[in-house]
Design a protein around this motif. Structure first.
Motif, short mmCIF file in Angstrom:
data_model
loop_
_atom_site.label_atom_id
_atom_site.label_comp_id
_atom_site.label_asym_id
_atom_site.label_seq_id
_atom_site.Cartn_x
_atom_site.Cartn_y
_atom_site.Cartn_z
N TYR A 97 0.84 -1.20 0.00
CA TYR A 97 0.00 0.00 0.00
C TYR A 97 0.88 1.26 0.00
O TYR A 97 0.67 2.17 -0.80
CB TYR A 97 -0.96 0.01 1.20
CG TYR A 97 -1.63 1.36 1.34
CD1 TYR A 97 -2.60 1.77 0.42
CD2 TYR A 97 -1.24 2.27 2.33
CE1 TYR A 97 -3.17 3.04 0.50
CE2 TYR A 97 -1.80 3.53 2.42
CZ TYR A 97 -2.77 3.91 1.50
OH TYR A 97 -3.32 5.17 1.57
N TYR B 74 -9.86 16.51 1.79
CA TYR B 74 -10.50 16.14 0.53
C TYR B 74 -11.89 16.75 0.50
O TYR B 74 -12.46 17.07 1.54
CB TYR B 74 -10.64 14.62 0.42
CG TYR B 74 -9.37 13.88 0.09
CD1 TYR B 74 -8.72 14.08 -1.12
CD2 TYR B 74 -8.84 12.96 0.98
CE1 TYR B 74 -7.56 13.38 -1.43
CE2 TYR B 74 -7.67 12.25 0.67
CZ TYR B 74 -7.04 12.47 -0.53
OH TYR B 74 -5.90 11.78 -0.84
N ARG C 27 -4.00 1.22 -8.34
CA ARG C 27 -2.78 0.63 -7.77
C ARG C 27 -2.96 -0.89 -7.76
O ARG C 27 -3.74 -1.44 -6.99
CB ARG C 27 -2.55 1.17 -6.36
CG ARG C 27 -2.35 2.70 -6.31
CD ARG C 27 -3.42 3.33 -5.48
NE ARG C 27 -3.42 4.79 -5.55
CZ ARG C 27 -3.57 5.57 -4.50
NH1 ARG C 27 -3.67 5.06 -3.29
NH2 ARG C 27 -3.63 6.87 -4.65
N HIS D 224 1.20 13.21 -6.10
CA HIS D 224 0.65 12.25 -5.13
C HIS D 224 1.55 10.99 -5.06
O HIS D 224 1.06 9.87 -5.00
CB HIS D 224 -0.77 11.87 -5.55
CG HIS D 224 -1.70 11.59 -4.41
ND1 HIS D 224 -2.71 12.44 -4.03
CD2 HIS D 224 -1.77 10.55 -3.55
CE1 HIS D 224 -3.37 11.91 -3.01
NE2 HIS D 224 -2.81 10.76 -2.68
N ARG E 299 0.90 8.08 -7.38
CA ARG E 299 -0.17 7.14 -7.07
C ARG E 299 -1.46 7.46 -7.83
O ARG E 299 -2.45 6.75 -7.72
CB ARG E 299 -0.47 7.16 -5.57
CG ARG E 299 0.74 6.79 -4.72
CD ARG E 299 0.58 7.25 -3.28
NE ARG E 299 -0.34 6.48 -2.49
CZ ARG E 299 -0.08 5.32 -1.91
NH1 ARG E 299 1.12 4.77 -2.06
NH2 ARG E 299 -0.99 4.69 -1.18
#
Ligand code: HOC
Length: 385
Positions: free
Chosen positions: A26, A132, A167, A280, A283
């Motif tokens: 992750y 966010y 991902r 980011h 990602r």
């Protein structure tokens, strides 16, 4: 620092060997084929410096300011999610390390400690909050109110996640937070928001990633993959939402995820106080530029009207020096912080910051700079780029 830990990649190796594979995957994840994630690192290695000699570097000073606040060195902590996957009290340890080293910690919305726990753990630390925008604006609004009440000093609006990037290993691993961990900032919020607003549609938020939800519309937000945690992010977010956020808070607003001069100009025109040049950690969009490669055009466009920061791929002190020479006021590090946590919690994060700043100070001196105001574009060998 421990003798065996000499540079940041030593911590990376430790983390890779000691973290559960799904956690490692992750943190390490990049989107798709990871071109941008990897280019974030390689891009620094293409840049060459023009060091100056005989400049009496017997005394060096790495202090600087961001948004008028003094920090000991121009290296802060970028927002990254789920620190309790790496260390038992996660973000609280990260915050203590940043406080001890007198630098800035940008706490992620997706923290496994709440914003209150974080600020209580490090009451004298400089904390910014990464935000966010959710389909249900009330969720974002409540967070802004809470961080203001807790004394956070800026809101960092992340604008590069209308959907989460793909991902591959997270999908293969069916990555989820383990049952004992939560996205603490949303603990109990569903019930509250439902009571006050009656408009949270939890079912809508919990759909599987990459599953068609309506004709022509896909839910890439990955709420289930990333822990079934919260309401979906709002993919309709647009520039007018900067005004909405300004109406909620008097805190400086820093926009994170800008990669072009066009968007940098719009950010300034919309009245933000700072820009974080970021992809980011590679990602999100695979194929976008390395953040260090995007920096120059943004700095040139902004022309000092707002501070420009950068994250992505910083692993050595000379990377920091290059970013500052190209106009970043401060850089932020992400993955190395979770490696430090995995190594030794707060102490590990302090070691990471110490090693990186020691390297930065040495690079500065070897390049003939006594303080950060002496770092400028003359240090860069543009003919090599
Ligand atoms: C449900 C949304 O910044 C990352 C995080 C964001 C994940 C968003 C999850 O993993 O890059």
């Amino acid at each position: 620092p421990t003798m065996s830990m000499v540079c940041l990649s030593d911590f990376e190796l430790f983390a890779k060997e000691h973290l559960p594979k799904t956690t490692w995957d992750y943190y390490a994840a990049g989107a798709d084929e990871c071109c941008t994630r990897d280019d974030n690192l390689v891009a620094y290695k293409r840049i060459r410096l023009r060091p100056r000699m005989l400049r009496d570097v017997s005394v060096t000073d790495t202090r600087t300011t961001i948004q008028g606040m003094e920090i000991n060195f121009p290296i802060g902590i970028a927002p990254t999610a789920f620190h309790c996957l790496a260390w038992h009290d996660g973000e609280m340890s990260t915050a203590r390390a940043a406080e001890a080293m007198n630098t800035c910690y940008i706490a992620s919305t997706y923290s496994t400690c709440s914003v209150e726990e974080i600020s209580t753990a490090a009451p004298n630390g400089l904390q910014w909050f990464q935000l966010y925008v959710y389909r249900n604006r009330k969720l974002s609004e409540q967070l802004v109110q809470r961080v203001e009440a807790q004394g956070y000093k800026a809101v960092v609006l992340t604008v590069d996640v209308p959907y989460t990037g793909k991902r591959r290993n997270d999908i293969r691993n069916n990555f989820k937070l383990p049952p004992h961990l939560k996205v603490k900032n949303f603990d109990g919020i569903f019930e509250q928001v439902e009571t006050f607003q009656g408009q949270v549609n939890e079912k809508q938020c919990m759909t599987s990633p990459f599953k068609q939800t309506r004709a022509g519309e896909y839910d890439f937000n990955g709420a289930e993959v990333y822990g079934g945690a919260v309401n979906s992010l709002d993919p309709s977010i647009s520039w007018k939402d900067i005004y909405w956020l300004q109406s909620l808070t008097r805190l400086p607003i820093i926009i994170k995820g800008i990669l072009t001069k066009e968007d940098a100009e719009l950010a300034v025109e919309h009245g933000v106080q700072g820009i974080i040049v970021s992809n980011h950690g590679g990602r999100q969009l695979d194929g976008g530029p390395a953040s260090i490669d995007a920096l120059s055009e943004i700095v040139e466009t902004v022309q000092g009207r707002v501070e420009v920061y950068l994250d992505g791929g910083i692993r050595t002190g000379s990377d920091v020096l290059k970013a500052l020479a190209l106009g970043a006021k401060c850089v932020f590090i992400g993955r190395p912080v979770v490696w430090g946590l995995a190594y030794k919690g707060e102490e590990g994060v302090r070691e990471i910051l110490q090693i990186l700043n020691d390297e930065f100070r040495l690079s500065m001196a070897l390049a003939g700079c006594r303080n950060v105001s002496e770092i400028n574009r003359n240090l860069i060998q543009f003919s090599k780029l």
